[in-house]
Scaffold this active site. Structure first.
Site, mmCIF file in Angstrom:
data_model
loop_
_atom_site.group_PDB
_atom_site.id
_atom_site.type_symbol
_atom_site.label_atom_id
_atom_site.label_comp_id
_atom_site.label_asym_id
_atom_site.label_seq_id
_atom_site.Cartn_x
_atom_site.Cartn_y
_atom_site.Cartn_z
ATOM 1 N N ALA A 54 3.209 -10.522 9.440
ATOM 2 C CA ALA A 54 4.168 -10.101 8.414
ATOM 3 C C ALA A 54 4.247 -11.204 7.377
ATOM 4 O O ALA A 54 4.148 -12.392 7.697
ATOM 5 C CB ALA A 54 5.533 -9.837 9.019
ATOM 6 N N ASP A 86 -11.559 -7.218 1.512
ATOM 7 C CA ASP A 86 -10.464 -6.247 1.583
ATOM 8 C C ASP A 86 -9.778 -6.109 0.225
ATOM 9 O O ASP A 86 -8.550 -6.100 0.138
ATOM 10 C CB ASP A 86 -9.449 -6.662 2.653
ATOM 11 C CG ASP A 86 -8.526 -5.507 3.057
ATOM 12 O OD1 ASP A 86 -8.915 -4.329 2.827
ATOM 13 O OD2 ASP A 86 -7.432 -5.764 3.583
ATOM 14 N N GLY A 94 1.472 -5.880 8.150
ATOM 15 C CA GLY A 94 0.250 -5.173 8.491
ATOM 16 C C GLY A 94 -0.389 -5.795 9.708
ATOM 17 O O GLY A 94 -0.436 -7.021 9.850
#
Length: 447
Positions: A26, A147, A22
């Protein structure tokens, strides 16, 4: 970045498989050549960055994780600076963060595989995440993940959940309240204040609420509509009312309207449903009002006062009409005389009917965030006499439809735009003012 399986990172970690990718980083499953244990190696290639913000976030993630020790967070193992990242010319461009490898799969992968958890399973997941967040929020300063989403929650075969990917983490007091900082997170799971660059402990609660909705619906929250800025998920789930109301609180658009922190949210989740507390009513009222954060209910029992006078008048009226009618028949009066009494009989029967209704009929008004409904009940089953959407309600108003002996008879109505729905009559002015005030307060909270 590591080129593939078999690469050695920092002279110690051999890459085995890709876990995810993302942004510019990685994450690889790797083997620690010193201990033989599997680890997760997150690799950031500086050459692919447009600015240094990602480097700052990556270094912050490593710094925060190095001081976190919680069973629900994979343990920090190592941080490899660019000069140590590996052999060759590209070693200077890599930063590597190494953690324990959380066993299991992400909740996102589980959803995609078709898994549908029961309410009990979803609640167990919620409690575990709240436990992790409670611990993070008790740190000084509190740590805010920013998140939380199904992809960042790993669950193993025993049902144990772990929180991963602290790439958006905040751990400075200044960033909790300041606006204008970098907007990070995942659309659909981000609390509204995060779009302004702000983050508080309540921001993680919103994200957790959205995550639980995703687990319940198998839909991305971004694909579920909103009603007055609230995630409109009610029609997409089949869960108990207390759990639904708890989720509503977690997903409040304004941070201050959510639970203050994860510990409070956890306590509320485990608490038995709160009993409704009747509002302080005027002395002598027969009305039964109860309201809490979830709903407003009003029960209007049958009228008791004035029944003797009304009943006496009704008996006198019907008795007089009966005496007149039967006397006319007994005296052999023309048929027109008994027929002339029919309107008076109808009035008397209407008085009996109204007296019976006032002595047996109950009115039930229920309002929640979605809608409202008025029902009447007596000797027969309940019937709905009015309903609609709560967003259209204006509140209670009082009018005077009639006067008896010069005295006003007050009537309480529920106002829906330009429409009015009778709730109770007669009503005392003090009762009307009390109900108007209480409903206004409830609608302000519900909206």
């Amino acid at each position: 970045m590591a080129e593939g399986v078999g690469d050695i990172i920092g002279g110690r970690y051999r890459v085995e498989r890709l876990l995810g990718k993302g942004g510019f980083a990685a994450t690889w499953a790797a083997r620690d050549l010193q201990t033989g244990r599997e680890v997760a190696a997150k690799v950031l290639d500086i050459r692919e960055l447009d600015d240094w913000k990602s480097v700052e976030l990556f270094e912050r993630e490593a710094r925060v994780l190095s001081r976190l020790e919680h069973a629900g967070i994979p343990r920090y193992v190592d941080f490899i600076a660019p000069s140590e990242a590996g052999e060759g010319g590209d070693a200077q461009s890599r930063m590597v963060l190494v953690q324990e490898l959380a066993p299991g799969e992400s909740l996102d992968a589980r959803i995609k595989s078709g898994w549908r958890g029961t309410e009990a399973e979803i609640l167990r997941i919620a409690r575990q995440i709240l436990g992790i967040l409670s611990w993070l929020q008790r740190l000084s300063p509190p740590v805010i993940h920013r998140d939380i989403k199904p992809a960042n929650l790993i669950i193993d075969d025993a049902g144990t959940v772990r929180l991963v990917d602290f790439g958006a983490v905040r751990d400075s007091l200044a960033s909790h309240t300041s606006l204008g900082s970098t907007v990070v997170g995942t659309f659909g799971y981000m609390a509204p204040e995060q779009f302004q660059g702000a983050a508080t402990p309540q921001s993680d609660l919103y994200a957790l609420g959205a995550t639980l909705v995703a687990l319940l619906t198998h839909k991305d929250p971004a694909d579920i509509g909103h009603e007055r800025m609230r995630l409109d998920f009610h029609d997409h789930v089949s869960i108990s009312e207390p759990f639904r109301d708890w989720l509503d609180r977690m997903l409040e658009p304004v941070a201050e309207d959510r639970f203050a922190n994860a510990a409070e949210a956890l306590a509320a989740l485990d608490a038995p449903p709160a009993a409704k507390i009747s509002a302080l009513a005027p002395a002598g009222t027969r009305l039964e009002l109860a309201r809490d954060r979830r709903e407003f209910t009003l029960e209007v029992p049958p009228t008791r006062s004035g029944g003797l006078a009304m009943g006496g008048f009704t008996i006198v009226w019907v008795g007089f009409v009966a005496f007149w009618t039967f006397s006319a028949v007994a005296m052999g009066a023309p048929i027109i005389f008994p027929l002339f009494s029919i309107p008076f009989w109808l009035v008397g029967l209407g008085m009996i009917r109204n007296l019976w209704r006032t002595r047996t009929m109950r009115t039930h008004l229920r309002i929640d965030r979605d809608g409202w409904q008025i029902e009447r009940s007596g000797i027969h089953k309940r019937r709905v006499v009015g309903s609609g959407k709560t967003r259209d309600l204006m509140g209670f108003t009082t009018d005077v439809p009639m006067r008896i002996n010069g005295k006003p008879i007050y009537r309480l109505v529920l106002q829906e735009g330009t429409r009015e729905h009778k709730v109770v009559s007669p009503i005392m002015p003090a009762e009307a003012q009390w109900l108007e005030r209480e409903l206004a307060a409830y609608l302000a909270e519900a909206r």
